[in-house]
Design an enzyme around this catalytic site. Structure first.
Site, short mmCIF file in Angstrom:
data_model
loop_
_atom_site.label_atom_id
_atom_site.label_comp_id
_atom_site.label_asym_id
_atom_site.label_seq_id
_atom_site.Cartn_x
_atom_site.Cartn_y
_atom_site.Cartn_z
N ASN A 1 0.84 -1.21 0.00
CA ASN A 1 0.00 0.00 0.00
C ASN A 1 0.87 1.25 0.00
OD1 ASN A 1 -2.07 -1.81 0.15
ND2 ASN A 1 -2.54 -1.44 2.31
N HIS B 1 5.98 -1.03 -2.70
CA HIS B 1 5.43 -0.38 -3.90
C HIS B 1 5.48 1.13 -3.75
CE1 HIS B 1 3.10 -4.16 -5.43
NE2 HIS B 1 4.41 -4.24 -5.60
N CYS C 1 11.48 13.43 -8.25
CA CYS C 1 11.56 13.84 -9.66
C CYS C 1 11.60 12.58 -10.52
CB CYS C 1 12.84 14.65 -9.87
SG CYS C 1 13.20 14.90 -11.62
N SER D 1 -4.53 -9.72 -2.86
CA SER D 1 -4.94 -10.75 -3.83
C SER D 1 -3.74 -11.60 -4.23
CB SER D 1 -5.54 -10.07 -5.07
OG SER D 1 -4.59 -9.18 -5.65
C1 BV8 Z 1 8.36 -5.17 -11.90
C2 BV8 Z 1 0.63 1.37 -8.72
C3 BV8 Z 1 10.29 -5.46 -13.19
C4 BV8 Z 1 0.93 2.04 -7.43
C5 BV8 Z 1 0.80 -1.02 -8.58
C6 BV8 Z 1 3.10 -11.43 -16.18
C7 BV8 Z 1 3.07 -12.37 -15.16
C8 BV8 Z 1 3.56 -12.06 -13.90
C9 BV8 Z 1 4.10 -10.81 -13.64
C10 BV8 Z 1 4.12 -9.87 -14.65
C11 BV8 Z 1 3.62 -10.17 -15.91
N1 BV8 Z 1 3.77 -9.06 -16.68
C12 BV8 Z 1 4.34 -8.09 -15.95
C13 BV8 Z 1 4.57 -8.57 -14.70
C14 BV8 Z 1 5.18 -7.84 -13.58
C15 BV8 Z 1 4.13 -6.91 -12.94
C16 BV8 Z 1 2.99 -7.74 -12.38
O1 BV8 Z 1 3.13 -8.41 -11.40
N2 BV8 Z 1 1.82 -7.69 -13.07
C17 BV8 Z 1 0.69 -8.48 -12.59
C18 BV8 Z 1 -0.58 -7.62 -12.61
C19 BV8 Z 1 0.55 -9.71 -13.48
N3 BV8 Z 1 4.84 -6.27 -11.84
C20 BV8 Z 1 5.46 -5.11 -12.04
O2 BV8 Z 1 5.44 -4.47 -13.07
C21 BV8 Z 1 6.29 -4.63 -10.86
N4 BV8 Z 1 7.58 -4.27 -11.33
O3 BV8 Z 1 8.08 -6.34 -12.01
O4 BV8 Z 1 9.48 -4.61 -12.39
C22 BV8 Z 1 11.28 -4.64 -13.89
C23 BV8 Z 1 12.50 -5.22 -14.16
C24 BV8 Z 1 13.44 -4.48 -14.82
C25 BV8 Z 1 13.19 -3.15 -15.18
C26 BV8 Z 1 11.94 -2.58 -14.89
C27 BV8 Z 1 10.98 -3.32 -14.24
C28 BV8 Z 1 5.65 -3.39 -10.25
C29 BV8 Z 1 4.47 -3.80 -9.44
C30 BV8 Z 1 3.89 -2.57 -8.74
C31 BV8 Z 1 2.73 -2.11 -9.51
N5 BV8 Z 1 2.05 -0.99 -8.82
N6 BV8 Z 1 0.05 0.08 -8.42
C32 BV8 Z 1 -0.36 2.22 -6.70
O5 BV8 Z 1 -1.24 2.90 -7.26
O6 BV8 Z 1 -0.44 1.63 -5.62
S1 BV8 Z 1 0.03 -2.50 -8.52
C33 BV8 Z 1 -1.20 -2.54 -7.39
O7 BV8 Z 1 -1.41 -3.94 -7.08
C34 BV8 Z 1 -0.87 -1.90 -6.06
O8 BV8 Z 1 0.51 -1.59 -5.92
C35 BV8 Z 1 -1.23 -2.98 -5.07
O9 BV8 Z 1 -0.53 -2.79 -3.94
C36 BV8 Z 1 -0.83 -4.19 -5.83
C37 BV8 Z 1 -1.31 -5.50 -5.25
O10 BV8 Z 1 -2.71 -5.45 -5.14
P1 BV8 Z 1 -3.34 -5.80 -3.70
O11 BV8 Z 1 -2.71 -4.94 -2.68
O12 BV8 Z 1 -3.28 -7.27 -3.48
O13 BV8 Z 1 -4.82 -5.30 -3.89
P2 BV8 Z 1 -6.00 -5.97 -4.74
O14 BV8 Z 1 -7.00 -4.89 -5.01
O15 BV8 Z 1 -5.43 -6.76 -5.89
O16 BV8 Z 1 -6.65 -7.05 -3.75
C38 BV8 Z 1 -7.29 -6.58 -2.57
C39 BV8 Z 1 -7.59 -7.81 -1.73
O17 BV8 Z 1 -8.16 -7.35 -0.51
C40 BV8 Z 1 -8.60 -8.74 -2.36
O18 BV8 Z 1 -8.11 -10.07 -2.25
C41 BV8 Z 1 -9.86 -8.55 -1.51
O19 BV8 Z 1 -10.57 -9.76 -1.37
C42 BV8 Z 1 -9.27 -8.16 -0.19
N7 BV8 Z 1 -10.12 -7.34 0.67
C43 BV8 Z 1 -11.08 -6.45 0.33
N8 BV8 Z 1 -11.60 -5.89 1.47
C44 BV8 Z 1 -10.93 -6.45 2.52
C45 BV8 Z 1 -10.00 -7.37 2.01
N9 BV8 Z 1 -9.19 -8.09 2.81
C46 BV8 Z 1 -9.32 -7.90 4.14
N10 BV8 Z 1 -10.17 -7.03 4.70
C47 BV8 Z 1 -11.00 -6.29 3.92
N11 BV8 Z 1 -11.88 -5.45 4.49
ZN ZN Z 2 15.15 16.19 -11.29
#
Ligand code: BV8
Ligand code: ZN
Length: 265
Positions: free
Chosen positions: A103, A129, A137, A212
């Site tokens: 988060n 993250h 910047c 998730s």
């Molecule tokens: C990187 C922006 C490499 C910031 C976010 C293919 C396969 C596998 C991986 C990849 C692929 N293609 C690309 C990738 C890599 C990619 C990735 O993993 N993609 C996924 C979608 C397939 N990852 C990246 O790009 C990462 N960087 O790999 O760099 C690299 C190498 C060399 C050079 C350059 C780069 C970067 C990942 C960060 C992305 N940023 N957001 C922001 O706005 O926050 S992602 C976004 O998802 C957020 O960061 C968030 O934190 C993250 C994870 O999501 P969750 O926190 O799990 O939230 P979500 O909504 O999914 O789920 C919520 C859960 O809560 C649910 O389960 C729900 O049931 C539950 N819930 C709801 N209410 C409650 C609850 N639980 C408890 N109590 C409640 N009340």
């Molecule tokens: Zn700068």
């Protein structure tokens, strides 16, 4: 207290080192929208594409408008019972708690500070993250004056003067200022991530709180903890990609279940 909560409380009671892996669901009860799931913000394709660094570079104005809206929203929300329970756990002398949070809000730290927990001393919080509270910047990476962090962390939201939608630029190189959050396609902060890997590998218990578990490499942390011998407890109303790794699965909201686990431990 359900059986699952009682079992989770037992694991926590016996543990010295606890690794908490936090996702958007942990802040859901504070009013911060999640990304996925029925009311997740990524169900709107237009928003989902804003989380990619390519979009930021192609359409900085649209991306910064969205990021500024998210930043203002996060400055106004408050920690929930889940954050407060985690702070109580961190305050205990017999527990070493490390948080790896996906988060970008500062709610874990805010609840900890209010509970008198020394963030960085009694409780390590790794923002794998990034964090909305820091502004950097986009080109040279320099962090902007910490005063913005202070107003944001001041927990009253502060009257943060910086409006990213006006596209302010870096005084050193003229690059665009942006929140220090990790967009898709960007590297994770290596120090925070490596510290999280170490904490996962040395934990007795891993708490998977509201994630998730689909975004990598963050989502690999619970697997690393489990492989190194940690017992895993998931608290999430829905099944996730990590559920099958867990020793205990509590199908509930973190704000409801984590206080019972912590206070029962
Ligand atoms: C990187 C922006 C490499 C910031 C976010 C293919 C396969 C596998 C991986 C990849 C692929 N293609 C690309 C990738 C890599 C990619 C990735 O993993 N993609 C996924 C979608 C397939 N990852 C990246 O790009 C990462 N960087 O790999 O760099 C690299 C190498 C060399 C050079 C350059 C780069 C970067 C990942 C960060 C992305 N940023 N957001 C922001 O706005 O926050 S992602 C976004 O998802 C957020 O960061 C968030 O934190 C993250 C994870 O999501 P969750 O926190 O799990 O939230 P979500 O909504 O999914 O789920 C919520 C859960 O809560 C649910 O389960 C729900 O049931 C539950 N819930 C709801 N209410 C409650 C609850 N639980 C408890 N109590 C409640 N009340
Ligand atoms: Zn700068």
């Amino acid at each position: 207290m359900t059986d699952e909560i009682a079992r989770a409380a037992e694991y926590v009671a016996e543990a010295d080192r606890i690794f908490a892996f936090v996702g958007a669901g942990f802040s859901a009860e504070s009013g911060v929208p999640t990304f996925r799931g029925e009311d997740g913000i990524f169900s709107d394709e237009k928003i989902a594409e804003l989380a990619y660094v390519e979009t930021f570079e192609r359409e900085p104005e649209r991306a910064l408008k969205w990021l500024q809206e998210a930043r203002s929203m996060m400055a106004a929300v408050e920690p929930n019972e889940g954050h407060r329970a985690l702070a109580r756990l961190a305050a205990r002398d017999d527990k070493t708690v490390t948080v790896a949070t996906q988060n970008i809000d500062g709610l874990v730290e805010r609840a900890a500070r209010r509970a008198g927990v020394g963030v960085g001393r009694d409780l390590a919080v790794h923002h794998i993250h990034g964090s909305m509270t820091r502004i950097v910047c986009h080109d040279c990476g320099r962090a902007v004056d910490a005063s913005f962090d202070a107003s944001f962390d001041a927990s009253d939201g502060g009257d943060d003067a910086l409006d990213l939608s006006e596209m302010p630029t870096c005084e050193h190189c003229g690059g665009l200022l942006r929140p220090d959050v990790v967009l898709f396609g960007e590297m994770l902060p290596q120090e925070a991530f490596q510290a999280s890997v170490q904490a996962a590998r040395s934990a007795d218990v891993g708490l998977l709180l509201g994630t998730s578990g689909i975004v990598y490499p963050a989502a690999d942390l619970p697997r690393q903890a489990s492989r190194a011998g940690a017992s895993l407890v998931e608290i999430n109303p829905n099944p996730t990609d990590l559920s099958s790794l867990c020793d205990v699965v509590i199908r509930a909201k973190t704000g409801e279940a984590l206080p019972q686990v912590v206070d029962g431990a």
